[in-house]
Design a protein around this motif. Structure first.
Motif, PDB file in Angstrom:
ATOM      1  N   ILE A  52     -32.391 -52.287  16.626  1.00 57.36           N
ATOM      2  CA  ILE A  52     -33.634 -52.303  17.406  1.00 57.36           C
ATOM      3  C   ILE A  52     -34.244 -50.899  17.424  1.00 57.36           C
ATOM      4  CG2 ILE A  52     -33.138 -54.355  18.772  1.00 57.36           C
ATOM      5  CD1 ILE A  52     -32.472 -52.346  21.133  1.00 57.36           C
ATOM      6  N   GLY A  53     -33.845 -50.077  16.463  1.00 58.32           N
ATOM      7  CA  GLY A  53     -34.462 -48.771  16.283  1.00 58.32           C
ATOM      8  C   GLY A  53     -33.888 -47.665  17.154  1.00 58.32           C
ATOM      9  N   VAL A  54     -32.739 -47.931  17.795  1.00 58.20           N
ATOM     10  CA  VAL A  54     -32.110 -46.923  18.652  1.00 58.20           C
ATOM     11  C   VAL A  54     -30.841 -46.447  17.953  1.00 58.20           C
ATOM     12  CG1 VAL A  54     -31.075 -46.453  20.909  1.00 58.20           C
ATOM     13  CG2 VAL A  54     -33.010 -48.037  20.727  1.00 58.20           C
ATOM     14  N   SER A  55     -30.857 -45.192  17.490  1.00 58.53           N
ATOM     15  CA  SER A  55     -29.754 -44.702  16.686  1.00 58.53           C
ATOM     16  C   SER A  55     -28.627 -44.151  17.563  1.00 58.53           C
ATOM     17  CB  SER A  55     -30.286 -43.631  15.721  1.00 58.53           C
ATOM     18  OG  SER A  55     -29.383 -43.481  14.657  1.00 58.53           O
ATOM     19  N   LEU A  56     -28.012 -45.046  18.335  1.00 57.12           N
ATOM     20  CA  LEU A  56     -26.897 -44.687  19.220  1.00 57.12           C
ATOM     21  C   LEU A  56     -25.721 -45.622  18.950  1.00 57.12           C
ATOM     22  CD1 LEU A  56     -28.742 -44.190  22.646  1.00 57.12           C
ATOM     23  CD2 LEU A  56     -27.715 -42.398  21.220  1.00 57.12           C
TER      24      LEU A  56
END
Ligand code: NI
Length: 177
Positions: A52-56
């Motif tokens: 979802i585009g969250v690089s964590l």
């Protein structure tokens, strides 16, 4: 309930190594809730934050066993995996309608933090072990197509490209189904 947009291959975020989560905050819990909403809405059994585009380093999983529940994994590491492997069909929410046989260890043990920050060690087998390995791959920028032959990958990517182009033509209504 917040359903986020799922990124499709070849979005470059999917190839980035995700960052460790240093502190679990209200935002972390919010992200986890959004990821579960998004995963259930898309009918998936696992979703990694980069999708979802969250690089964590976080992923959610619910393989749908009766006594299992939605689970959230933070900063997960595989600490052990079996020599015994299994080949099974795999898909990915970032590759809609595409499937391929992937060989993976049948058992694996994982160390991770849960949403209250507790370190947990847990062992998985079968579908859950497969899902955990697939999602941890995502956090390293690795995708399930990396586990199949070049020929198979090319066919799959060709079909994906065609599908996404068709969806674009038929508009966003079709894209959400
Ligand atoms: Ni995936």
């Amino acid at each position: 309930m917040t359903v986020r947009r799922i990124l499709y291959y070849p979005n470059p975020v999917l190839r980035k190594e995700a960052k460790l989560i240093s502190k679990i905050t209200r935002e972390t819990r919010h992200l986890a809730r959004d990821m579960l909403d998004t995963m259930y809405d898309a009918g998936g059994i696992g979703l990694a934050a980069p999708q979802i585009g969250v690089s964590l380093q976080m992923f959610t999983m619910d393989c749908g066993d009766e006594d299992e529940q939605a689970r959230v994994f933070i900063n997960p590491t595989i600490i052990d995996s079996s020599e015994e492997t299994e080949i099974a069909q795999e898909g990915c929410l970032s590759f809609p309608e595409q499937y391929a046989d992937v060989e993976r260890p049948f058992h694996c043990s994982v160390r991770y933090r849960n949403l209250v920050g507790k370190i947990v060690k847990e062992s998985f087998e079968g579908l859950e072990a497969r899902c955990v390995q697939h999602e941890i791959d995502h956090l390293k920028g690795k995708l399930f197509i990396d586990h199949v032959s070049i020929l198979q990958r090319n066919i799959l990517l060709h079909d994906l490209k065609k599908l996404l182009a068709e969806r674009q033509v038929s508009g966003p209504k079709f894209q959400r189904s």
